[in-house]
Design an enzyme around this catalytic site. Structure first.
Site, PDB file in Angstrom:
ATOM      1  N   THR A 149       0.877  -1.173   0.000  1.00 29.28           N
ATOM      2  CA  THR A 149       0.000   0.000   0.000  1.00 29.28           C
ATOM      3  C   THR A 149       0.914   1.222   0.000  1.00 29.28           C
ATOM      4  O   THR A 149       2.129   1.078   0.016  1.00 29.28           O
ATOM      5  CB  THR A 149      -0.893   0.039   1.250  1.00 29.28           C
ATOM      6  N   CYS A 150       0.304   2.421   0.036  1.00 26.03           N
ATOM      7  CA  CYS A 150       1.195   3.589  -0.007  1.00 26.03           C
ATOM      8  C   CYS A 150       1.950   3.761   1.305  1.00 26.03           C
ATOM      9  O   CYS A 150       2.937   4.482   1.369  1.00 26.03           O
ATOM     10  CB  CYS A 150       0.423   4.847  -0.365  1.00 26.03           C
ATOM     11  N   ASN A 151       1.496   3.085   2.351  1.00 20.72           N
ATOM     12  CA  ASN A 151       2.192   3.227   3.630  1.00 20.72           C
ATOM     13  C   ASN A 151       3.037   2.022   4.043  1.00 20.72           C
ATOM     14  O   ASN A 151       3.775   2.100   5.024  1.00 20.72           O
ATOM     15  CB  ASN A 151       1.194   3.510   4.748  1.00 20.72           C
ATOM     16  N   ARG A 152       2.899   0.919   3.334  1.00 20.01           N
ATOM     17  CA  ARG A 152       3.664  -0.256   3.734  1.00 20.01           C
ATOM     18  C   ARG A 152       3.894  -1.234   2.588  1.00 20.01           C
ATOM     19  O   ARG A 152       3.084  -1.353   1.669  1.00 20.01           O
ATOM     20  CB  ARG A 152       2.983  -0.974   4.902  1.00 20.01           C
ATOM     21  N   HIS A 160       1.227  -8.740  14.510  1.00 18.16           N
ATOM     22  CA  HIS A 160       1.464  -7.613  13.599  1.00 18.16           C
ATOM     23  C   HIS A 160       0.370  -7.560  12.529  1.00 18.16           C
ATOM     24  O   HIS A 160      -0.222  -6.509  12.290  1.00 18.16           O
ATOM     25  CB  HIS A 160       2.847  -7.737  12.959  1.00 18.16           C
ATOM     26  N   SER A 187      -1.899   1.939  11.360  1.00 25.34           N
ATOM     27  CA  SER A 187      -2.047   2.859  10.230  1.00 25.34           C
ATOM     28  C   SER A 187      -1.662   4.281  10.595  1.00 25.34           C
ATOM     29  O   SER A 187      -1.633   4.642  11.769  1.00 25.34           O
ATOM     30  CB  SER A 187      -3.495   2.856   9.749  1.00 25.34           C
ATOM     31  N   GLU A 215      -8.323   3.497  10.580  1.00 27.52           N
ATOM     32  CA  GLU A 215      -8.926   3.663   9.250  1.00 27.52           C
ATOM     33  C   GLU A 215      -9.367   2.310   8.684  1.00 27.52           C
ATOM     34  O   GLU A 215      -8.811   1.266   9.025  1.00 27.52           O
ATOM     35  CB  GLU A 215      -7.937   4.374   8.322  1.00 27.52           C
ATOM     36  N   GLN A 223      -7.680  -3.295   1.339  1.00 32.80           N
ATOM     37  CA  GLN A 223      -6.403  -3.485   0.625  1.00 32.80           C
ATOM     38  C   GLN A 223      -5.861  -4.885   0.876  1.00 32.80           C
ATOM     39  O   GLN A 223      -5.352  -5.544  -0.034  1.00 32.80           O
ATOM     40  CB  GLN A 223      -5.392  -2.430   1.088  1.00 32.80           C
ATOM     41  N   GLY A 269     -12.766  30.958  -3.051  1.00 36.49           N
ATOM     42  CA  GLY A 269     -11.302  30.958  -2.951  1.00 36.49           C
ATOM     43  C   GLY A 269     -10.801  29.534  -3.078  1.00 36.49           C
ATOM     44  O   GLY A 269     -11.303  28.638  -2.401  1.00 36.49           O
ATOM     45  N   MET A 320      -6.526  22.642   0.568  1.00 35.62           N
ATOM     46  CA  MET A 320      -7.427  22.100   1.589  1.00 35.62           C
ATOM     47  C   MET A 320      -8.888  22.226   1.174  1.00 35.62           C
ATOM     48  O   MET A 320      -9.682  21.328   1.414  1.00 35.62           O
ATOM     49  CB  MET A 320      -7.170  22.834   2.903  1.00 35.62           C
TER      50      MET A 320
END
Lengths: 415, 149
Positions: free
Chosen positions: A49-52, A99, A109, A114, A120, A189, A193
């Site tokens: 994933t994008c984090n692991r 784990h 996470s 989340e 995933q 504007g 964000m």
């Protein structure tokens, strides 16, 4: 038989390295095929994933897995292993299972609790399963992991309450309007964000979008992206009469939206609630606006306060989650030990059959030989089986099994 | 008392349904004000959204108001039968007529003028509280007068 986990994540490895080690969806299957050749084991699973990036194996040589996996990553991504070696973590058996359970529950996470990670892992499970990389142990382990994840998410509040600014904005909008069903949004504007918040609102069901910006071209380009209508900046007040949600993030040094503006508009709106999200610093909306009935004004700090409060609530749930995880780990290993012992006993049975068959093959008719074989085998195995049963009650079967395996060299009976 | 008249029974049943609906609307109104207060004070709570609560409240009025109209008309007819007059100066009659006037106004504001939000909810909550006060206060007053006589 050992379960081993090797990998790296956002906590152990910086993004610059992590992004070079990610596997695309298409690459995952190919990678699994290569891993199978590289790592001596019987089952393989890869998660990216994008984090692991991490992998799970069932193997008899746990001590070699880390090195092999390291080498595989290095070769597959053509990157020197020195660059990431020290970022790798390595867990075995109970720690590996813990784990996995913590990861799937969102405890590991970036955004605590989340839900996305569950999906995933499920996807990667599908890939590994289709490629035939999963056997009885990992198959069972992941099936258990999905159960733990579901149980944790229903029994605890680990995934409750929005914890990011855009998701808090959506949750608040839903508190006012119910499930979003085409509410009109005005973006005053443009900025990163405000775009992100708008994206969240749109995916949650918000409808027509108006974009106003001092530079009309900027408004047009954002409008194009969201299939929205660009509005000239001097028109926004007129359009406020018909919208439900306003996101403001102009760079103006003074408030753009005044008490008087909103107060006059509310009469036109016949007091239909208006939700103002002021992301700008300095603020775009006069603070007094929140005194007007049916107007709900939240600035960036208010949103942060809600997000932090929710995160604190989630953190309070960690202990309850760990408790569920502990229970499920115990259940899993009970099953695993049972599997292991039945496997070793089967091998012993096969070994005895093999020896007896050798000795009896000449001199006895086949039916007679079969009978003798069964009787002798039962007699030999009776005492050890009773002892094992007794030992299993006290959780001490493991050392007998190890001895049995070593004494009879049952490793060679492995198919 | 002539309770055999069908109007009497229509009146009783209709009044019960109407006041049940109004009680429901009143509770919804209180919940709306609570949620509104929470949102104004930057607190995220559980429970339905403002829009849902408002919808529920007005649905309850949508049921209550026509039924109350039936209750009033049947009540007046029954009064005429029983006492020969359409009007009695008693708490129930007064509270009911007051309720009819206020809820009709509310109905008009919301469904005809399309007015939303806190003010109409406050009116709904306030009206019900006043009906309760009139009803209970007058009953007490009447009981005392009867005791005095």
């Amino acid at each position: 038989m050992h379960i081993v986990n090797v990998g790296l994540n956002h906590k152990t490895c910086p993004i610059e390295t992590r992004e070079r080690l990610v596997f695309s969806k298409a690459g995952q299957r190919e990678a699994l095929e290569i891993i199978r050749g590289k790592i001596r084991g019987s089952e393989w699973f890869l998660l990216s994933t994008c984090n692991r990036v991490e992998a799970y194996f069932v193997t008899h040589e746990p001590e070699r897995v880390r090195e092999d996996f390291e080498q595989f990553l290095s070769e597959f991504h053509r990157i020197d292993s020195k660059g990431f070696r020290h970022h790798l973590y390595h867990y075995e058996n109970e720690e590996a299972v813990r784990h996995l359970f913590r990861v799937i529950c969102g405890l590991d996470s970036l955004v605590l609790g989340e839900n996305e990670i569950h999906g995933q892992i499920k996807e990667s499970f599908g890939v590994a399963s289709q490629a035939g990389m999963l056997g009885p142990v990992l198959g069972r382990l992941f099936e258990r992991a999905f159960q733990v994840s579901k149980k944790v998410r229903t029994d605890t509040k680990i995934n409750e309450g929005a914890v990011s600014i855009p998701s808090v904005a959506v949750e608040l909008a839903e508190k006012i309007f119910g499930r979003l069903h085409g509410e009109k949004v005005l973006v005053l504007g443009t900025g990163d964000m405000s775009e992100l918040t708008l994206k969240h609102l749109v995916t949650s069901g918000a409808g027509a979008i108006l974009v106003a910006n001092r530079t009309y071209e900027r408004a047009q380009s954002l409008a194009k992206e969201f299939n929205a209508e660009a509005v000239h900046f001097d028109e926004w007040l007129e359009r406020l009469k018909t919208v439900d949600i306003v996101i403001t993030s102009t760079a103006a040094p003074h408030p753009v939206v005044t008490y008087h503006d909103v107060d006059s508009v509310m009469k036109f709106r016949r007091h239909k609630p208006l939700f103002l999200i002021d992301i700008a610093v300095p603020r775009d909306v006069e603070a007094r606006v929140s005194e007007i009935d049916d107007v709900y004004l939240y600035n960036i700090d208010d949103l942060k306060v809600v997000a932090d409060a929710n995160l604190k609530e989630r953190k309070n749930e960690i202990e309850a989650c760990e408790k569920v995880i502990d229970e499920k780990i115990a259940e899993f290993f009970k099953w695993m030990n049972g599997l292991e012992s039945s496997e070793i006993i089967n091998r012993l049975r096969e070994y005895l059959d093999f020896c007896l068959a050798e000795e009896l093959k000449n001199g006895f008719p086949e039916a007679e030989a079969q009978k003798i074989r069964d009787r002798v085998r039962s007699k030999i195995m009776h005492a050890p089986l009773e002892t094992l049963k007794e030992a299993a009650k006290n959780g001490g079967a493991h050392r007998y099994l190890e001895a049995l395996e070593a004494l009879f060299d049952l490793e060679k009976m492995r198919r | 008392m002539n309770t055999e008249s069908p109007y009497f029974w229509i009146h009783i049943v209709a009044a019960a349904i109407a006041y049940f609906s109004f009680t429901f609307a009143f509770i919804a109104g209180l919940l709306y004000l609570y949620q509104d207060w929470q949102l104004k004070h930057r607190r995220l709570t559980k429970g339905p959204s403002l829009e849902t609560i408002e919808k529920i409240m007005f649905r309850a009025l949508l049921v209550g108001l026509p039924v109350l109209t039936v209750a009033l008309v049947s009540g007046f007819i029954w009064l005429k039968w029983e006492f020969g007059t359409f009007w009695l100066w008693n708490s129930k009659v007064m509270a009911s007529v007051f309720a009819w006037v206020v809820y009709t106004a509310l109905f008009y504001f919301h469904y005809v003028s399309n007015i939303h939000g806190r003010k109409v909810v406050i009116l709904c909550v306030f009206a019900f509280s006043l009906i309760l006060v009139i009803f209970l206060g007058m009953s007490l007053f009447e009981a005392q007068i009867r005791a005095y006589r």
